[in-house]
Enzyme design. Structure first.
Site, short mmCIF file in Angstrom:
data_model
loop_
_atom_site.label_atom_id
_atom_site.label_comp_id
_atom_site.label_asym_id
_atom_site.label_seq_id
_atom_site.Cartn_x
_atom_site.Cartn_y
_atom_site.Cartn_z
N ASP A 1 0.87 -1.17 0.00
CA ASP A 1 0.00 0.00 0.00
C ASP A 1 0.91 1.22 0.00
O ASP A 1 2.10 1.13 0.31
CB ASP A 1 -0.88 -0.04 1.25
CG ASP A 1 -1.60 1.27 1.49
OD1 ASP A 1 -2.35 1.72 0.61
OD2 ASP A 1 -1.36 1.86 2.57
N ASP B 1 -0.16 5.23 0.91
CA ASP B 1 -0.41 6.18 2.01
C ASP B 1 -0.59 5.43 3.33
O ASP B 1 -1.46 4.56 3.44
CB ASP B 1 -1.64 7.03 1.71
CG ASP B 1 -1.44 7.93 0.50
OD1 ASP B 1 -0.48 8.72 0.51
OD2 ASP B 1 -2.23 7.83 -0.46
N ASP C 1 -1.54 -0.89 5.95
CA ASP C 1 -1.86 -0.33 7.28
C ASP C 1 -3.34 -0.27 7.56
O ASP C 1 -3.75 0.27 8.59
CB ASP C 1 -1.27 1.08 7.42
CG ASP C 1 -1.98 2.08 6.51
OD1 ASP C 1 -2.14 1.80 5.30
OD2 ASP C 1 -2.38 3.15 7.01
#
Length: 237
Positions: A22, A24, A180
């Protein structure tokens, strides 16, 4: 006196042939900027801004899905208006690029040196936004492939990962998803793909654990150490 013979160390082997990140909240420390731009966009339109926690919660989704999550029941025209306002604010703010999390540059360099290891990106950003940050940081060459939310279906649908696996000609068991948010982990779980959660991003550890990651790491250096367990030839643990 005998001559000293230096033996060059073999590259350490990665646990996976493909590591998918991922962006951001996993590689880039951009959550605060996303929150601020959404608040300004809502204020620009005269709307009540969502709470910072609510905005952080949708980081990782495609923009249309994020707008609808923040304002349930919003019409298509209002959604597009808010999306345009946010994108405009983010483009201005992004003229000074957000930083990578500590250890990302060094860790990515180590992974790129590993034997038979390729890297990829699966992100809720737009193609234009990801290309912009690639250009800012000169990091596009780090990745063998990338997919953005406007190219395919938004997380947590697994299509983004399916397309990356197809592009790299690999099965799900040869890859790992690192993210995240539960959106990252759930799209990997849908394919039976291994998934690693990072605890320093936007979703709390307890929420990440619900998606049954095989590991939770607290910093990027720890992630890299786990991905590179030993010299070439050592198996996965």
């Amino acid at each position: 006196m005998p001559l000293e013979v230096r033996v060059q160390a073999r590259p350490r082997a990665c646990r996976y042939q493909l590591v998918i990140f991922d962006w951001d909240g996993t590689l880039m420390d951009s959550a605060a900027r996303i929150v601020a731009c959404m608040e300004v966009a809502a204020d620009e339109l005269g709307w009540v801004a969502p709470t910072p926690a609510a905005i952080r919660d949708i980081i990782g989704l495609g923009l249309p899905e994020a707008m609808e999550a923040l304002y349930p029941g919003i019409g298509a025209l209002e959604r597009d208006t808010l999306q345009a306002a946010f994108s405009r604010q983010f483009r201005v703010a992004d003229q000074v690029p957000s930083p990578f999390f500590p250890g990302v540059r060094e860790g990515i360099a180590r992974l790129r040196e590993a034997s038979e290891c390729r890297l990829a990106v699966a992100t809720g950003k737009s193609r234009r936004g990801l290309d912009r940050v690639f250009a800012h940081h000169g990091c596009g060459e780090w990745f063998a492939a990338s997919r953005t939310a406007d190219q395919t279906r938004s997380k947590p649908h697994p299509q983004m990962l399916e397309e990356l696996l197809a592009a790299c000609e690999l099965p799900p068991e040869a890859a790992v998803m690192v993210g995240d948010t539960e959106y990252d982990l759930e799209m990997a779980r849908a394919l039976g793909m291994d998934r690693v959660a990072v605890s320093y991003g936007v979703h709390a550890r307890e929420r990440l654990l619900a998606s049954e990651p095989i590991r939770v790491v607290d910093d990027f250096a720890g992630l890299v150490e786990w991905l590179l367990p030993g010299p070439a030839g050592e198996g996965r643990a």
